[in-house]
Scaffold this motif. Structure first.
Motif, PDB file in Angstrom:
ATOM      1  N   SER A  95       0.826  -1.217   0.000  1.00  0.00           N
ATOM      2  CA  SER A  95       0.000   0.000   0.000  1.00  0.00           C
ATOM      3  C   SER A  95       0.854   1.259   0.000  1.00  0.00           C
ATOM      4  N   ILE A  96       1.979   1.223   0.695  1.00  0.00           N
ATOM      5  CA  ILE A  96       2.858   2.401   0.768  1.00  0.00           C
ATOM      6  C   ILE A  96       3.399   2.769  -0.612  1.00  0.00           C
ATOM      7  N   ASP A  97       3.586   1.772  -1.495  1.00  0.00           N
ATOM      8  CA  ASP A  97       4.042   2.046  -2.863  1.00  0.00           C
ATOM      9  C   ASP A  97       2.996   2.848  -3.632  1.00  0.00           C
ATOM     10  N   LEU A  98       1.727   2.515  -3.416  1.00  0.00           N
ATOM     11  CA  LEU A  98       0.639   3.237  -4.080  1.00  0.00           C
ATOM     12  C   LEU A  98       0.567   4.671  -3.567  1.00  0.00           C
ATOM     13  N   ILE A  99       0.699   4.831  -2.262  1.00  0.00           N
ATOM     14  CA  ILE A  99       0.662   6.168  -1.653  1.00  0.00           C
ATOM     15  C   ILE A  99       1.812   7.021  -2.187  1.00  0.00           C
ATOM     16  N   LYS A 100       3.016   6.448  -2.221  1.00  0.00           N
ATOM     17  CA  LYS A 100       4.178   7.187  -2.732  1.00  0.00           C
ATOM     18  C   LYS A 100       3.975   7.592  -4.184  1.00  0.00           C
ATOM     19  N   ALA A 101       3.393   6.700  -4.986  1.00  0.00           N
ATOM     20  CA  ALA A 101       3.146   7.014  -6.394  1.00  0.00           C
ATOM     21  C   ALA A 101       2.222   8.222  -6.535  1.00  0.00           C
ATOM     22  N   VAL A 102       1.165   8.271  -5.726  1.00  0.00           N
ATOM     23  CA  VAL A 102       0.225   9.396  -5.786  1.00  0.00           C
ATOM     24  C   VAL A 102       0.882  10.676  -5.291  1.00  0.00           C
ATOM     25  N   GLU A 103       1.532  10.601  -4.145  1.00  0.00           N
ATOM     26  CA  GLU A 103       2.086  11.815  -3.535  1.00  0.00           C
ATOM     27  C   GLU A 103       3.297  12.369  -4.298  1.00  0.00           C
ATOM     28  N   THR A 104       3.926  11.572  -5.157  1.00  0.00           N
ATOM     29  CA  THR A 104       5.048  12.088  -5.953  1.00  0.00           C
ATOM     30  C   THR A 104       4.619  12.499  -7.360  1.00  0.00           C
ATOM     31  N   THR A 105       3.337  12.342  -7.672  1.00  0.00           N
ATOM     32  CA  THR A 105       2.823  12.791  -8.965  1.00  0.00           C
ATOM     33  C   THR A 105       2.869  14.315  -9.021  1.00  0.00           C
ATOM     34  N   GLY A 106       3.202  14.838 -10.179  1.00  0.00           N
ATOM     35  CA  GLY A 106       3.294  16.293 -10.333  1.00  0.00           C
ATOM     36  C   GLY A 106       4.545  16.828  -9.667  1.00  0.00           C
ATOM     37  N   ASP A 107       4.368  17.827  -8.822  1.00  0.00           N
ATOM     38  CA  ASP A 107       5.524  18.466  -8.176  1.00  0.00           C
ATOM     39  C   ASP A 107       5.937  17.767  -6.880  1.00  0.00           C
ATOM     40  N   GLY A 108       5.223  16.727  -6.490  1.00  0.00           N
ATOM     41  CA  GLY A 108       5.578  15.984  -5.281  1.00  0.00           C
ATOM     42  C   GLY A 108       5.047  16.589  -3.994  1.00  0.00           C
ATOM     43  N   GLN A 109       4.289  17.692  -4.105  1.00  0.00           N
ATOM     44  CA  GLN A 109       3.753  18.347  -2.916  1.00  0.00           C
ATOM     45  C   GLN A 109       2.257  18.625  -3.012  1.00  0.00           C
ATOM     46  N   THR A 110       1.671  18.452  -4.183  1.00  0.00           N
ATOM     47  CA  THR A 110       0.283  18.821  -4.410  1.00  0.00           C
ATOM     48  C   THR A 110      -0.706  17.823  -3.826  1.00  0.00           C
ATOM     49  N   TYR A 111      -0.449  16.536  -3.995  1.00  0.00           N
ATOM     50  CA  TYR A 111      -1.415  15.512  -3.611  1.00  0.00           C
ATOM     51  C   TYR A 111      -1.031  14.863  -2.287  1.00  0.00           C
ATOM     52  N   LYS A 112      -2.022  14.714  -1.416  1.00  0.00           N
ATOM     53  CA  LYS A 112      -1.830  14.096  -0.108  1.00  0.00           C
ATOM     54  C   LYS A 112      -2.852  12.975   0.066  1.00  0.00           C
ATOM     55  N   VAL A 113      -2.379  11.831   0.515  1.00  0.00           N
ATOM     56  CA  VAL A 113      -3.223  10.659   0.710  1.00  0.00           C
ATOM     57  C   VAL A 113      -3.580  10.524   2.191  1.00  0.00           C
ATOM     58  N   SER A 114      -4.843  10.163   2.463  1.00  0.00           N
ATOM     59  CA  SER A 114      -5.290   9.901   3.823  1.00  0.00           C
ATOM     60  C   SER A 114      -6.368   8.815   3.788  1.00  0.00           C
ATOM     61  N   ASN A 115      -6.766   8.363   4.965  1.00  0.00           N
ATOM     62  CA  ASN A 115      -7.850   7.379   5.118  1.00  0.00           C
ATOM     63  C   ASN A 115      -7.620   6.080   4.342  1.00  0.00           C
ATOM     64  N   LEU A 116      -6.426   5.523   4.431  1.00  0.00           N
ATOM     65  CA  LEU A 116      -6.106   4.280   3.750  1.00  0.00           C
ATOM     66  C   LEU A 116      -6.899   3.118   4.344  1.00  0.00           C
ATOM     67  N   LYS A 117      -7.549   2.349   3.470  1.00  0.00           N
ATOM     68  CA  LYS A 117      -8.248   1.132   3.872  1.00  0.00           C
ATOM     69  C   LYS A 117      -7.817   0.030   2.917  1.00  0.00           C
ATOM     70  N   THR A 118      -7.452  -1.125   3.463  1.00  0.00           N
ATOM     71  CA  THR A 118      -7.039  -2.251   2.633  1.00  0.00           C
ATOM     72  C   THR A 118      -7.834  -3.490   3.002  1.00  0.00           C
ATOM     73  N   GLY A 119      -7.883  -4.418   2.074  1.00  0.00           N
ATOM     74  CA  GLY A 119      -8.558  -5.681   2.329  1.00  0.00           C
ATOM     75  C   GLY A 119      -8.348  -6.618   1.175  1.00  0.00           C
ATOM     76  N   THR A 120      -8.636  -7.861   1.396  1.00  0.00           N
ATOM     77  CA  THR A 120      -8.512  -8.868   0.351  1.00  0.00           C
ATOM     78  C   THR A 120      -9.609  -8.665  -0.670  1.00  0.00           C
ATOM     79  N   LYS A 121      -9.213  -8.724  -1.925  1.00  0.00           N
ATOM     80  CA  LYS A 121     -10.176  -8.560  -3.010  1.00  0.00           C
ATOM     81  C   LYS A 121     -11.105  -9.763  -3.037  1.00  0.00           C
ATOM     82  N   ALA A 122     -12.383  -9.485  -3.072  1.00  0.00           N
ATOM     83  CA  ALA A 122     -13.369 -10.591  -3.064  1.00  0.00           C
ATOM     84  C   ALA A 122     -13.524 -11.191  -4.436  1.00  0.00           C
TER      85      ALA A 122
END
Length: 122
Positions: A95-122
């Motif tokens: 999950s941290i890889d996905l968060i890093k990908a989002v937060e480094t998009t663009g200038d690396g300061q514009t997008y912030k991730v919160s409220n992470l929820k994970t689970g097994t895909k049904a």
């Protein structure tokens, strides 16, 4: 002279309008070419993305970046809800890889991730 400025302005506006339409087409998921293998350990992550200002530029750019990651089966970014949902292979990504990908998009300061929820895909 004034007439030529008007014509020039209309031409520039037309090019910008057509250029934006073409960029939107280039960012659609149907244009993303990648072989998708079945996930060994299917997982789903969802989180909120703050900082998006438009559906075509921000949301589609983030969605494309996530979709192109090795191990991602499917990625959806909903601009209105500020929500991303990603199905991925836990053997290839965390999950941290996905968060890093989002937060480094663009200038690396514009997008912030919160409220992470994970689970097994049904």
């Amino acid at each position: 002279m004034k007439f030529s400025k008007i014509i020039f302005s209309v031409a520039i506006a037309t090019l910008l309008f057509v250029g934006c339409k073409n960029n939107e087409k280039n960012l659609t998921k149907s244009n993303v070419k990648k072989e998708i293998a079945e996930a060994a350990k299917p997982e789903t992550a969802s989180f909120t993305i703050d900082g998006m200002t438009c559906p075509e530029g921000c949301a589609k750019t983030i969605e494309k970046k996530l979709s192109e990651m090795e191990g991602v089966q499917d990625a959806k970014v909903d601009f209105e809800k500020k929500q991303a949902t990603i199905n991925f292979d836990l053997d290839k990504l965390k999950s941290i890889d996905l968060i890093k990908a989002v937060e480094t998009t663009g200038d690396g300061q514009t997008y912030k991730v919160s409220n992470l929820k994970t689970g097994t895909k049904a």
